[in-house]
Design a protein around this motif. Structure first.
Motif, PDB file in Angstrom:
ATOM      1  N   PRO A 106       0.829  -1.211   0.000  1.00 18.95           N
ATOM      2  CA  PRO A 106       0.000   0.000   0.000  1.00 18.95           C
ATOM      3  C   PRO A 106       0.861   1.257   0.000  1.00 18.95           C
ATOM      4  O   PRO A 106       1.936   1.275   0.611  1.00 18.95           O
ATOM      5  CB  PRO A 106      -0.808  -0.122   1.299  1.00 18.95           C
ATOM      6  CG  PRO A 106      -0.762  -1.569   1.656  1.00 18.95           C
ATOM      7  CD  PRO A 106       0.558  -2.075   1.154  1.00 18.95           C
ATOM      8  N   ARG A 107       0.398   2.274  -0.659  1.00 23.34           N
ATOM      9  CA  ARG A 107       1.187   3.503  -0.793  1.00 23.34           C
ATOM     10  C   ARG A 107       1.498   4.119   0.575  1.00 23.34           C
ATOM     11  O   ARG A 107       2.502   4.825   0.733  1.00 23.34           O
ATOM     12  CB  ARG A 107       0.433   4.499  -1.676  1.00 23.34           C
ATOM     13  CG  ARG A 107       1.271   5.696  -2.109  1.00 23.34           C
ATOM     14  CD  ARG A 107       0.596   6.497  -3.193  1.00 23.34           C
ATOM     15  NE  ARG A 107       0.442   5.709  -4.416  1.00 23.34           N
ATOM     16  CZ  ARG A 107       1.418   5.521  -5.308  1.00 23.34           C
ATOM     17  NH1 ARG A 107       2.612   6.044  -5.101  1.00 23.34           N
ATOM     18  NH2 ARG A 107       1.206   4.807  -6.386  1.00 23.34           N
ATOM     19  N   ASN A 108       0.649   3.884   1.564  1.00 24.61           N
ATOM     20  CA  ASN A 108       0.879   4.454   2.891  1.00 24.61           C
ATOM     21  C   ASN A 108       1.614   3.482   3.821  1.00 24.61           C
ATOM     22  O   ASN A 108       1.642   3.673   5.038  1.00 24.61           O
ATOM     23  CB  ASN A 108      -0.445   4.886   3.520  1.00 24.61           C
ATOM     24  CG  ASN A 108      -1.403   3.712   3.716  1.00 24.61           C
ATOM     25  OD1 ASN A 108      -1.280   2.688   3.041  1.00 24.61           O
ATOM     26  ND2 ASN A 108      -2.360   3.869   4.617  1.00 24.61           N
ATOM     27  N   ARG A 111       7.763   3.081   5.705  1.00 22.88           N
ATOM     28  CA  ARG A 111       9.003   3.064   4.929  1.00 22.88           C
ATOM     29  C   ARG A 111      10.183   2.525   5.736  1.00 22.88           C
ATOM     30  O   ARG A 111      11.327   2.631   5.314  1.00 22.88           O
ATOM     31  CB  ARG A 111       9.329   4.481   4.424  1.00 22.88           C
ATOM     32  CG  ARG A 111       8.278   5.099   3.512  1.00 22.88           C
ATOM     33  CD  ARG A 111       7.985   4.233   2.283  1.00 22.88           C
ATOM     34  NE  ARG A 111       7.283   4.948   1.234  1.00 22.88           N
ATOM     35  CZ  ARG A 111       5.961   4.960   1.076  1.00 22.88           C
ATOM     36  NH1 ARG A 111       5.190   4.291   1.927  1.00 22.88           N
ATOM     37  NH2 ARG A 111       5.408   5.620   0.076  1.00 22.88           N
ATOM     38  N   ILE A 124       9.369  -1.962  -6.408  1.00 27.36           N
ATOM     39  CA  ILE A 124       8.193  -1.710  -5.580  1.00 27.36           C
ATOM     40  C   ILE A 124       7.006  -1.355  -6.477  1.00 27.36           C
ATOM     41  O   ILE A 124       7.124  -0.493  -7.355  1.00 27.36           O
ATOM     42  CB  ILE A 124       8.421  -0.565  -4.574  1.00 27.36           C
ATOM     43  CG1 ILE A 124       9.706  -0.798  -3.771  1.00 27.36           C
ATOM     44  CG2 ILE A 124       7.220  -0.414  -3.656  1.00 27.36           C
ATOM     45  CD1 ILE A 124       9.658  -1.962  -2.827  1.00 27.36           C
ATOM     46  N   GLU A 125       5.903  -2.021  -6.262  1.00 24.71           N
ATOM     47  CA  GLU A 125       4.655  -1.716  -6.963  1.00 24.71           C
ATOM     48  C   GLU A 125       3.667  -1.212  -5.913  1.00 24.71           C
ATOM     49  O   GLU A 125       3.193  -1.979  -5.075  1.00 24.71           O
ATOM     50  CB  GLU A 125       4.106  -2.977  -7.631  1.00 24.71           C
ATOM     51  CG  GLU A 125       2.878  -2.766  -8.492  1.00 24.71           C
ATOM     52  CD  GLU A 125       3.219  -2.256  -9.888  1.00 24.71           C
ATOM     53  OE1 GLU A 125       2.349  -1.591 -10.477  1.00 24.71           O
ATOM     54  OE2 GLU A 125       4.334  -2.508 -10.373  1.00 24.71           O
ATOM     55  N   TRP A 126       3.394   0.093  -5.939  1.00 24.38           N
ATOM     56  CA  TRP A 126       2.513   0.667  -4.924  1.00 24.38           C
ATOM     57  C   TRP A 126       1.047   0.390  -5.273  1.00 24.38           C
ATOM     58  O   TRP A 126       0.635   0.504  -6.426  1.00 24.38           O
ATOM     59  CB  TRP A 126       2.728   2.166  -4.797  1.00 24.38           C
ATOM     60  CG  TRP A 126       4.114   2.546  -4.350  1.00 24.38           C
ATOM     61  CD1 TRP A 126       5.055   3.205  -5.078  1.00 24.38           C
ATOM     62  CD2 TRP A 126       4.708   2.276  -3.079  1.00 24.38           C
ATOM     63  NE1 TRP A 126       6.217   3.366  -4.339  1.00 24.38           N
ATOM     64  CE2 TRP A 126       6.034   2.806  -3.107  1.00 24.38           C
ATOM     65  CE3 TRP A 126       4.267   1.641  -1.914  1.00 24.38           C
ATOM     66  CZ2 TRP A 126       6.899   2.717  -2.038  1.00 24.38           C
ATOM     67  CZ3 TRP A 126       5.145   1.548  -0.838  1.00 24.38           C
ATOM     68  CH2 TRP A 126       6.425   2.082  -0.898  1.00 24.38           C
ATOM     69  N   THR A 127       0.283   0.006  -4.249  1.00 18.70           N
ATOM     70  CA  THR A 127      -1.163  -0.180  -4.400  1.00 18.70           C
ATOM     71  C   THR A 127      -1.869   0.907  -3.596  1.00 18.70           C
ATOM     72  O   THR A 127      -1.230   1.700  -2.896  1.00 18.70           O
ATOM     73  CB  THR A 127      -1.587  -1.582  -3.932  1.00 18.70           C
ATOM     74  OG1 THR A 127      -1.186  -1.761  -2.552  1.00 18.70           O
ATOM     75  CG2 THR A 127      -0.921  -2.656  -4.779  1.00 18.70           C
ATOM     76  N   SER A 128      -3.186   0.945  -3.669  1.00 22.27           N
ATOM     77  CA  SER A 128      -3.913   2.065  -3.066  1.00 22.27           C
ATOM     78  C   SER A 128      -3.892   2.006  -1.548  1.00 22.27           C
ATOM     79  O   SER A 128      -3.834   0.926  -0.945  1.00 22.27           O
ATOM     80  CB  SER A 128      -5.362   2.077  -3.548  1.00 22.27           C
ATOM     81  OG  SER A 128      -6.104   1.026  -2.948  1.00 22.27           O
ATOM     82  N   GLU A 129      -3.954   3.176  -0.928  1.00 22.01           N
ATOM     83  CA  GLU A 129      -4.053   3.244   0.531  1.00 22.01           C
ATOM     84  C   GLU A 129      -5.353   2.614   1.003  1.00 22.01           C
ATOM     85  O   GLU A 129      -5.392   1.899   2.008  1.00 22.01           O
ATOM     86  CB  GLU A 129      -3.989   4.703   0.999  1.00 22.01           C
ATOM     87  CG  GLU A 129      -2.669   5.402   0.709  1.00 22.01           C
ATOM     88  CD  GLU A 129      -2.631   6.809   1.269  1.00 22.01           C
ATOM     89  OE1 GLU A 129      -3.464   7.115   2.146  1.00 22.01           O
ATOM     90  OE2 GLU A 129      -1.770   7.605   0.846  1.00 22.01           O
ATOM     91  N   ALA A 136      -3.009  -5.366  -1.753  1.00 22.23           N
ATOM     92  CA  ALA A 136      -1.637  -5.684  -2.151  1.00 22.23           C
ATOM     93  C   ALA A 136      -1.480  -7.186  -2.369  1.00 22.23           C
ATOM     94  O   ALA A 136      -0.823  -7.621  -3.331  1.00 22.23           O
ATOM     95  CB  ALA A 136      -0.654  -5.183  -1.104  1.00 22.23           C
TER      96      ALA A 136
END
Length: 300
Positions: A106-108, A111, A124-129, A136
């Protein structure tokens, strides 16, 4: 180290690849913490695995099985969900086995482990928050199904996970060399480590007390059914406080899960005899949490 001590020390391993160093992590005895005259407490130091956590065990088991069977070949891509210890393990072990790694998160997502993952070469493949980890997982599994040169790695590959944790339990029994194991303590999130290690240890010690240290509000009623299971809940604040105490007093820096496991071990130490041994599992490196404590502690 004296020359005599150096000559009697075990021979350092010489390996071709980092994945060959997975497992055989040390047990370290607590000398200054706990009840004098109580059961002896050891910490199983899983941060000595190559990527720094317990997750190396099942990731290596899955990937090495895939390669041995011919289902995974050099150049294939491993997909994992979550920016966590499994992602670090997959990135490192995949890299040394000639595989690429793609992490869906998830983007949020925190880190905290981002730098480790990307330095081992993972994409890294970001998915929605909004979709969280569930999305994910769905994205990672779906992406892997789209081509034959992709493999989705998760902790639900039961045979590989079971064998990886059974090997860890066997290591503990070999290291203790017949000393009476009174209790083994692990943290509980999904419960996989607890179940698999308990099954293996109880073949040799049917009445061994299996301790489950729970961080947060997780409810796990099923684990309370066995009469030799012991569960205890710790706040993250308590875990970090004990971590600092152990670092100052014993010279070992544990993660919060490992510190909570030691906390439960110290509770059971009072109930077991002086000849008994308790092993508390530290699943990952305490260095990974330095400076990130407030992310885990509820401000209320």
């Amino acid at each position: 180290m004296s020359s005599d001590a150096a000559n009697s020390a075990p021979k350092a391993p010489v390996v071709e690849r980092m994945d060959q160093l997975v497992g055989n992590t040390p047990l370290v005895r607590l000398k200054r913490t706990g009840e004098q005259g109580g059961a002896t407490v050891y910490v199983k130091m899983e941060q000595f695995n190559p990527s720094g956590s317990l997750r190396d065990r099942y990731v290596a088991e899955i990937l090495e099985r895939g390669i041995a069977s011919g289902n995974v070949v050099e150049g294939d891509t491993v997909a994992v969900a979550g920016l966590d210890d499994s992602a670090v393990a997959a990135a490192l072990i995949g890299d040394v086995l000639g595989l690429k790694t793609r992490v869906f998160a998830p983007r949020n997502a925190s880190r905290r482990l981002f730098d480790l993952v990307v330095r081992y070469g993972a994409a890294i493949e970001w998915t929605s928050e909004e979709g969280g980890l569930a999305e994910a997982i769905e994205k990672a599994a779906g992406w892997a199904r789209q081509a034959s040169d992709r493999l989705y790695v998760d902790s639900y590959r039961r045979e590989a996970v079971r064998d990886a944790y059974a090997a860890m339990a066997s290591e503990v029994l070999t290291a203790l060399d017949g000393a009476p194991l009174g209790a083994f303590i692990t943290s509980i999130s999904t419960g996989g480590t607890f179940r698999h290690v308990a099954r293996e240890l109880r073949e040799s010690y049917p009445s061994v007390r299996m301790g489950g240290a729970i961080l947060g509000d997780l409810e796990l009623p099923a684990f309370k059914e066995h009469r030799f299971n012991e569960l205890a809940r710790f706040s993250m604040r308590e875990a970090f406080a004990l971590r600092d105490e152990l670092a100052a007093g014993e010279g070992i820096l544990l993660g919060p899960k490992g510190a909570a496991c030691v906390g439960l071990a110290l509770q059971l130490q009072k109930e077991l005899g002086p000849d008994d041994v308790i092993v508390a599992l530290n699943p990952d490196s305490g260095q990974r949490y330095l400076g990130w404590e407030q992310e885990f502690i509820d401000p209320s």
